[in-house]
Design a protein around this motif. Structure first.
Motif, mmCIF file in Angstrom:
data_model
loop_
_atom_site.group_PDB
_atom_site.id
_atom_site.type_symbol
_atom_site.label_atom_id
_atom_site.label_comp_id
_atom_site.label_asym_id
_atom_site.label_seq_id
_atom_site.Cartn_x
_atom_site.Cartn_y
_atom_site.Cartn_z
ATOM 1 N N ASP A 141 0.848 -1.191 0.000
ATOM 2 C CA ASP A 141 0.000 0.000 0.000
ATOM 3 C C ASP A 141 0.885 1.242 0.000
ATOM 4 O OD1 ASP A 141 -1.832 2.030 0.407
ATOM 5 O OD2 ASP A 141 -2.907 0.992 2.022
ATOM 6 N N LEU A 142 0.824 1.995 -1.103
ATOM 7 C CA LEU A 142 1.633 3.212 -1.259
ATOM 8 C C LEU A 142 0.729 4.441 -1.358
ATOM 9 C CD1 LEU A 142 4.079 1.756 -3.941
ATOM 10 C CD2 LEU A 142 4.388 1.831 -1.453
ATOM 11 N N ARG A 143 -0.486 4.331 -0.798
ATOM 12 C CA ARG A 143 -1.463 5.413 -0.916
ATOM 13 C C ARG A 143 -1.229 6.540 0.084
ATOM 14 N NH1 ARG A 143 -6.835 1.933 -0.697
ATOM 15 N NH2 ARG A 143 -5.623 1.118 1.044
ATOM 16 N N GLN A 144 -0.596 6.242 1.210
ATOM 17 C CA GLN A 144 -0.313 7.285 2.200
ATOM 18 C C GLN A 144 1.020 7.941 1.835
ATOM 19 O OE1 GLN A 144 -0.640 5.962 6.272
ATOM 20 N NE2 GLN A 144 0.529 7.708 7.024
ATOM 21 N N GLU A 145 1.051 9.261 1.844
ATOM 22 C CA GLU A 145 2.226 9.990 1.372
ATOM 23 C C GLU A 145 3.512 9.516 2.041
ATOM 24 O OE1 GLU A 145 3.936 14.535 0.829
ATOM 25 O OE2 GLU A 145 2.103 14.215 1.962
ATOM 26 N N CYS A 146 4.506 9.189 1.213
ATOM 27 C CA CYS A 146 5.868 8.860 1.652
ATOM 28 C C CYS A 146 5.909 7.656 2.595
ATOM 29 C CB CYS A 146 6.523 10.072 2.315
ATOM 30 S SG CYS A 146 6.427 11.535 1.286
ATOM 31 N N THR A 147 4.935 6.753 2.474
ATOM 32 C CA THR A 147 4.844 5.609 3.377
ATOM 33 C C THR A 147 4.665 4.327 2.578
ATOM 34 O OG1 THR A 147 3.820 7.015 5.051
ATOM 35 C CG2 THR A 147 3.577 4.644 5.341
ATOM 36 N N ILE A 148 5.474 3.322 2.927
ATOM 37 C CA ILE A 148 5.332 1.979 2.353
ATOM 38 C C ILE A 148 4.691 1.107 3.416
ATOM 39 C CG2 ILE A 148 6.548 -0.039 1.436
ATOM 40 C CD1 ILE A 148 8.911 1.881 0.783
ATOM 41 N N LYS A 149 3.634 0.386 3.040
ATOM 42 C CA LYS A 149 2.998 -0.553 3.958
ATOM 43 C C LYS A 149 2.926 -1.921 3.284
ATOM 44 C CE LYS A 149 -0.034 2.822 6.203
ATOM 45 N NZ LYS A 149 -1.442 3.205 6.433
ATOM 46 N N PHE A 150 3.439 -2.932 3.988
ATOM 47 C CA PHE A 150 3.306 -4.325 3.553
ATOM 48 C C PHE A 150 2.391 -5.029 4.541
ATOM 49 C CE2 PHE A 150 7.626 -3.358 1.967
ATOM 50 C CZ PHE A 150 7.522 -3.789 0.660
ATOM 51 N N SER A 151 1.532 -5.898 4.046
ATOM 52 C CA SER A 151 0.671 -6.687 4.919
ATOM 53 C C SER A 151 0.523 -8.081 4.322
ATOM 54 C CB SER A 151 -0.702 -6.003 5.032
ATOM 55 O OG SER A 151 -1.513 -6.700 5.928
#
Length: 192
Positions: free
Chosen positions: A143-153
């Motif tokens: 998930d790269l939808r939040q500015e400057c944030t990488i989220k893996f789940s």
């Protein structure tokens, strides 16, 4: 199951300078399956000598059997990678699932094509670059939808491997190639 608190991941230097393995905990490190990403899987398991410390430390939350990893980067960072997914090369603002399908007749909204690569290349505002690999074969949300944030789940315990920051995207890709081998895409984008 109750969610574990969000916290910094435990880390160990691996492979070469600037490359680190992160796990949710020491127990998660023991529980992680073998690497199917590394050409030589033992290199992910063997700590390397060296006093460098990671410049970026991911945060992690385990909820039930799902491990969620969050990596915050400087404002102005842009994202690339995420494996075979349709759409533009830049992935900033996108969400991709690394779950293969036979994507016959795919279009701009198709998020998964034929191969799964839970990988993100971040180009920082100062021109340096940083790479992140979620070393899992499970269905993984990037998930790269939040500015400057990488989220893996993804389900189960899995390590995060970071590369850099290095001076250029080419240096990140070279370091990645030392872990996973050389792909034709890497050769075409960054000829030696």
């Amino acid at each position: 199951t109750m969610a574990a608190p969000v916290g910094e991941m435990v880390w160990v230097p691996v492979l070469e300078e600037g490359v680190f393995r992160f796990d949710a905990s020491e127990e998660a490190r023991s529980a992680a399956g073998p690497s199917l990403s590394f050409v030589e899987p033992r290199r992910r398991e063997e700590p390397r000598e060296g006093g460098d410390r990671p410049a970026v430390v991911p945060a992690c939350e385990v909820a039930g059997n799902v491990q969620k990893v969050v990596i915050k980067l400087p404002s102005g960072t842009s994202f690339y990678g995420t494996g075979e997914a349709s759409g533009p090369l830049e992935r900033t603002g996108k969400r991709v699932f690394t779950w293969n399908t036979d994507a016959w007749g795919f279009g701009p909204g198709t998020t998964s094509l034929y191969q799964s690569h839970p990988w993100v290349l971040a180009v920082l505002p100062d021109g340096k670059a940083f790479g992140v690999l979620a070393d899992t074969t499970r269905r993984c949300e990037i998930d790269l939808r939040q500015e400057c944030t990488i989220k893996f789940s993804a389900p189960s315990a899995y390590p995060i491997i970071t590369f850099g920051p290095y001076n250029s995207p080419a240096e990140v890709m070279m370091s990645l190639s030392h872990a996973i081998g050389i792909s034709h895409l890497i050769i075409n984008l960054f000829p030696y």
